[in-house]
Design a protein around this motif. Structure first.
Motif, short mmCIF file in Angstrom:
data_model
loop_
_atom_site.label_atom_id
_atom_site.label_comp_id
_atom_site.label_asym_id
_atom_site.label_seq_id
_atom_site.Cartn_x
_atom_site.Cartn_y
_atom_site.Cartn_z
N LEU A 117 0.58 -1.26 0.00
CA LEU A 117 0.03 -0.09 -0.31
C LEU A 117 0.94 1.69 -0.08
CD1 LEU A 117 -2.86 -1.61 2.46
CD2 LEU A 117 -2.97 -1.26 0.15
N ARG A 118 1.78 1.10 -0.40
CA ARG A 118 3.18 2.37 0.36
C ARG A 118 2.92 3.60 -1.22
NH1 ARG A 118 8.83 2.39 -3.07
NH2 ARG A 118 7.14 1.78 -4.86
N ASP A 119 2.08 3.26 -2.26
CA ASP A 119 2.30 3.86 -3.66
C ASP A 119 0.44 4.40 -2.98
OD1 ASP A 119 4.42 4.40 -3.86
OD2 ASP A 119 3.96 3.35 -5.86
N ALA A 120 0.28 3.53 -2.56
CA ALA A 120 -1.90 4.02 -2.49
C ALA A 120 -2.24 5.64 -1.39
CB ALA A 120 -2.80 2.65 -1.95
N LEU A 121 -1.18 4.71 -0.82
CA LEU A 121 -1.70 5.94 0.53
C LEU A 121 -1.44 7.46 0.27
CD1 LEU A 121 -2.61 5.57 3.48
CD2 LEU A 121 -0.25 6.39 4.54
N LYS A 122 -0.49 7.68 -1.09
CA LYS A 122 -0.33 8.77 -1.69
C LYS A 122 -1.51 8.94 -2.38
CE LYS A 122 4.52 7.81 -2.29
NZ LYS A 122 5.83 7.40 -3.49
N PRO A 123 -1.86 10.62 -2.24
CA PRO A 123 -3.30 11.24 -2.09
C PRO A 123 -3.25 11.31 -4.17
CG PRO A 123 -2.72 12.46 -0.66
CD PRO A 123 -2.00 11.60 -0.30
N ASN A 124 -3.91 10.94 -4.67
CA ASN A 124 -3.81 11.50 -6.45
C ASN A 124 -4.19 12.66 -6.82
OD1 ASN A 124 -3.53 8.55 -7.15
ND2 ASN A 124 -5.48 8.21 -6.32
N LEU A 125 -3.45 13.79 -8.02
CA LEU A 125 -4.42 14.56 -8.02
C LEU A 125 -4.20 14.89 -9.78
CD1 LEU A 125 -4.51 18.04 -8.00
CD2 LEU A 125 -1.55 17.96 -8.75
N VAL A 126 -5.71 15.12 -9.64
CA VAL A 126 -5.93 15.15 -11.33
C VAL A 126 -6.32 16.76 -11.41
CG1 VAL A 126 -6.19 12.87 -11.90
CG2 VAL A 126 -8.18 13.85 -10.69
N GLN A 127 -7.44 16.99 -12.20
CA GLN A 127 -7.80 18.15 -12.18
C GLN A 127 -9.41 18.32 -13.15
OE1 GLN A 127 -6.25 20.73 -15.82
NE2 GLN A 127 -4.82 18.82 -15.56
N THR A 128 -9.97 19.75 -13.09
CA THR A 128 -11.86 19.46 -13.77
C THR A 128 -11.38 20.06 -15.34
OG1 THR A 128 -12.02 21.76 -13.27
CG2 THR A 128 -12.28 20.46 -11.14
N ALA A 129 -12.45 19.97 -15.87
CA ALA A 129 -12.35 20.34 -17.59
C ALA A 129 -11.85 21.56 -16.98
CB ALA A 129 -13.64 19.90 -17.73
N GLU A 130 -11.68 22.55 -16.46
CA GLU A 130 -11.12 23.76 -16.32
C GLU A 130 -10.53 24.41 -15.83
OE1 GLU A 130 -16.41 25.72 -16.58
OE2 GLU A 130 -14.82 26.51 -15.07
N GLY A 131 -9.09 23.15 -15.73
CA GLY A 131 -8.16 23.07 -14.79
C GLY A 131 -7.53 22.97 -13.61
N GLY A 132 -8.88 23.15 -12.82
CA GLY A 132 -8.65 22.92 -11.27
C GLY A 132 -8.11 22.33 -10.68
N PRO A 133 -7.52 22.08 -9.53
CA PRO A 133 -6.99 20.93 -8.98
C PRO A 133 -7.60 19.91 -8.06
CG PRO A 133 -6.45 23.10 -7.16
CD PRO A 133 -7.06 23.44 -8.75
N ALA A 134 -8.11 18.46 -8.58
CA ALA A 134 -8.36 17.81 -7.48
C ALA A 134 -7.82 17.12 -7.58
CB ALA A 134 -9.68 16.94 -8.67
N LEU A 135 -8.39 16.15 -5.68
CA LEU A 135 -7.26 15.07 -5.40
C LEU A 135 -8.38 14.18 -4.68
CD1 LEU A 135 -5.88 18.17 -2.47
CD2 LEU A 135 -4.51 16.16 -4.11
N VAL A 136 -8.43 13.22 -5.92
CA VAL A 136 -9.25 11.92 -5.77
C VAL A 136 -9.02 11.11 -5.40
CG1 VAL A 136 -10.68 10.44 -7.25
CG2 VAL A 136 -9.97 13.41 -7.95
N HIS A 137 -8.76 10.74 -3.84
CA HIS A 137 -8.14 8.80 -3.22
C HIS A 137 -8.89 8.30 -2.24
CE1 HIS A 137 -4.35 8.51 -0.40
NE2 HIS A 137 -4.54 7.90 -1.68
N ALA A 138 -9.02 7.25 -1.53
CA ALA A 138 -9.33 6.63 -1.69
C ALA A 138 -11.35 6.23 -2.35
CB ALA A 138 -9.68 7.25 -0.26
N GLY A 139 -12.31 5.25 -1.88
CA GLY A 139 -13.59 4.90 -2.42
C GLY A 139 -14.26 4.08 -2.01
N PRO A 140 -13.83 4.51 -0.14
CA PRO A 140 -15.18 3.70 0.42
C PRO A 140 -17.11 4.12 0.13
CG PRO A 140 -14.12 5.40 2.05
CD PRO A 140 -13.65 5.61 0.80
N PHE A 141 -17.67 2.73 0.16
CA PHE A 141 -19.25 2.85 -0.31
C PHE A 141 -19.56 4.43 1.47
CE2 PHE A 141 -19.90 -0.19 -3.44
CZ PHE A 141 -18.48 0.98 -4.93
#
Length: 563
Positions: free
Chosen positions: A248-272
């Protein structure tokens, strides 16, 4: 902040990180448009106000609410207003992507990019969580096969293993399975179960861990079963926690992507939120709060599920509290809660709408209990009438609740400017006196009293009913020292009750608890109510039937209405 055209277009992922003030040495690029953020960035000096805005919703209906779309649109709108904003969302699970719901990256012009990557394998986090979960399963069965003593507790009893297996897919055939059939060398025959990865305790641990040391400690506390002598056996006793942490070494690091307008989005972990605690990771929220003035984050499904768990579980663990609650609703969902059938929910129906507002009012009362200022966001659909929108606005004005329409789906950030202005004003108004944390229950309360308080305060129930099995579970969990833990309710998202067919604002009901499960590593007790399953099934016509790879390499059908 400049409002140039470039600002409202996708950026290089390194520039997205730079917008948050994250130095490039902490950015680990994954292909095109994705990056992992090294945990060292959390030690970077705080350079933002870090006001947390929680987005939740009324109870979902088949008509849809668009909570993620509204969250993305809100973040876009705030950015257009010149606010330094971080969007924190959960990672999609392949189960819903190929099941009923489709992708989890927003919709229309209020979406994340690269959407296909995020909705499929992304950066491999869910696969790593699945592998870590199943490594523990394999090591537990291996200990049984060889009769290896688990520390000083003796051998693990194969008849009393409580740790199942995990798979990131909806597959009802795996809810109850038999293992170890065949030859003597094929293992010890026993019954087992599969949970979807989003319901795995390992998923919850990744979402709540504060760092690598905490991750390994939490993994080590997972209870896998009981020894032949009757002692609880943990992942540390089996010797699995260190290897799980490595996976889980890398899985613990937050993911950075962006909105369609270029704004930052941290998308990380997915519990229902209906079978787990339904929030993105604690680390992503802390990272966003450290590097922005406003953090927009979600509590999955309705405010009675993900919202309550965000407050009672995540906020306790993280030491945070939201400044504002954004409660998402649609006219047609309100009309469904008012008794309108789904096929007619898009048609004008003043009486059904008036009844549906009673459902919305219950969530507003819950927000008042938690002491949260509220902005109701009406996610506008093309066939919504001005008369019905005005009716909802008038009803909320009578209750002194602010409402804003959101057209993020059709117009992106421009369509969410009014909502963004309302949320920013409400959040900034709390600077001198932020809302104080107020929880639905105290950790010192008995387990059944915690569940009772949630049912009464958040659902509006009269009381709870614990099955005979749940009573036995409670005694076992209390004997293991779990009575002081928070409670994670596993309940249908479609109703305030535990019956998915009961809409609106029901009264005079009990919540039926059939089973309690100790998640010692995650740090909570799961209460399963009604007929909730931790392994969903596919519908008769799964979304997978519409997914296809086009000749140019694009993927079609991952999102609803993307056939």
């Amino acid at each position: 902040m400049s409002t140039s055209t470039r600002l409202f277009s996708p950026q290089r992922i390194q520039d997205v990180a730079s917008e948050l003030g994250i130095p490039e040495e902490y950015v680990e690029v994954y292909g095109r448009g994705k990056a992992k953020i090294d945990l060292a960035a959390l030690a970077h000096p705080q350079d933002g106000a870090g006001r947390v805005v929680l987005v939740s919703a009324i109870n979902p209906t088949p008509a849809g609410e668009g909570k993620t779309t509204t969250s993305v649109g809100l973040a876009m709108g705030l950015r257009r207003l010149g606010k330094r904003v971080a969007l924190c969302l959960r990672e999609p699970s392949l189960g819903p992507v190929f099941g009923v719901k489709g992708g989890g990256t927003g919709g229309g012009r209020a979406t994340l990019v690269p959407a296909d990557d995020i909705n499929l394998h992304f950066t491999g986090d869910l696969h790593a969580i699945t592998a870590a979960h199943n490594l523990l399963s394999a090591m537990a069965d291996n200990a049984c096969h060889f009769g290896v003593p688990c520390g000083d507790k003796g051998p693990l009893d194969p008849r009393r293993i409580t740790w199942g297996r995990a798979l990131d897919m909806n597959d009802r055939a795996l809810r109850h399975v038999v293992l170890g059939l065949g030859h003597k060398t094929d293992g010890v025959p026993r019954q087992d179960r599969f949970d979807i990865t989003a319901a795995s305790e390992v998923m919850a641990i990744v979402a709540l861990a504060s760092g690598y040391a905490d991750l390994e400690e939490r993994l080590g506390r997972i209870v896998v079963g009981t020894s032949l002598g009757g002692a609880p056996v943990t992942a540390a006793d089996v010797g699995a926690s260190a290897a799980m942490t490595a996976l889980l070494r890398d899985a613990l690091k937050p993911n950075l992507v962006q909105t369609a307008e270029g704004g930052p989005a941290l998308v990380h972990a997915g519990p229902f939120a209906n079978i787990a605690h339904g929030c993105s990771s604690l680390l992503a929220t802390r990272l966003g709060a450290r590097h922005s003035d406003i953090v927009v984050t979600e509590g999955g499904f309705g405010f009675d599920l993900g919202g309550e768990k965000f407050l009672d579980i995540k906020c306790r663990a993280a030491g945070i509290w939201p400044r504002v609650l954004v409660l998402v609703a649609t006219l047609r969902a309100l009309k469904m809660h008012g008794g309108a059938p789904v096929k007619r929910a898009g048609e004008p129906d003043a009486q059904a709408l008036a009844r549906g507002i009673d459902h919305l009012t219950k969530h507003l009362e819950t927000a008042t209990f938690f002491g949260l200022p509220v902005v109701v966001a009406i996610n506008v659909f093309p066939n919504d009438t001005a008369e019905e929108l005005t009716a909802v606005e008038s009803a909320l004005q009578q209750r002194n609740v602010r409402m804003s329409r959101c057209e993020g789906f059709a117009r992106g950030g421009e369509g969410a400017l009014d909502l963004a202005a309302a949320v920013a004003e409400a959040a900034e108004a709390t600077d001198k006196a932020p809302p104080n944390p107020r929880f639905a229950y105290e950790l010192s309360d008995p387990l059944d009293e915690k569940i009772r308080k949630i049912a009464r305060v958040v659902y509006g129930a009269d009381d709870i009913t614990l099955s005979h099995g749940a009573e036995k579970d409670r005694a076992r969990i209390e004997a293991l020292g779990g009575e002081k833990l928070p409670v994670c309710m596993a309940k249908t998202q479609l109703s305030l009750t535990d019956d998915p067919h009961v809409h609106g604002r029901p009264r005079g009901f009990h919540v039926n608890v059939r089973e309690l499960r100790l998640s010692a590593g995650a740090g909570f007790v799961v209460a399963l109510t009604g007929d909730m399953m931790t392994m969903p099934g596919l519908p008769k016509e799964p979304a997978a039937l519409r997914v296809k790879l086009l000749p140019d390499g694009r993927i079609r059908g991952l999102m609803q209405n993307d056939d």
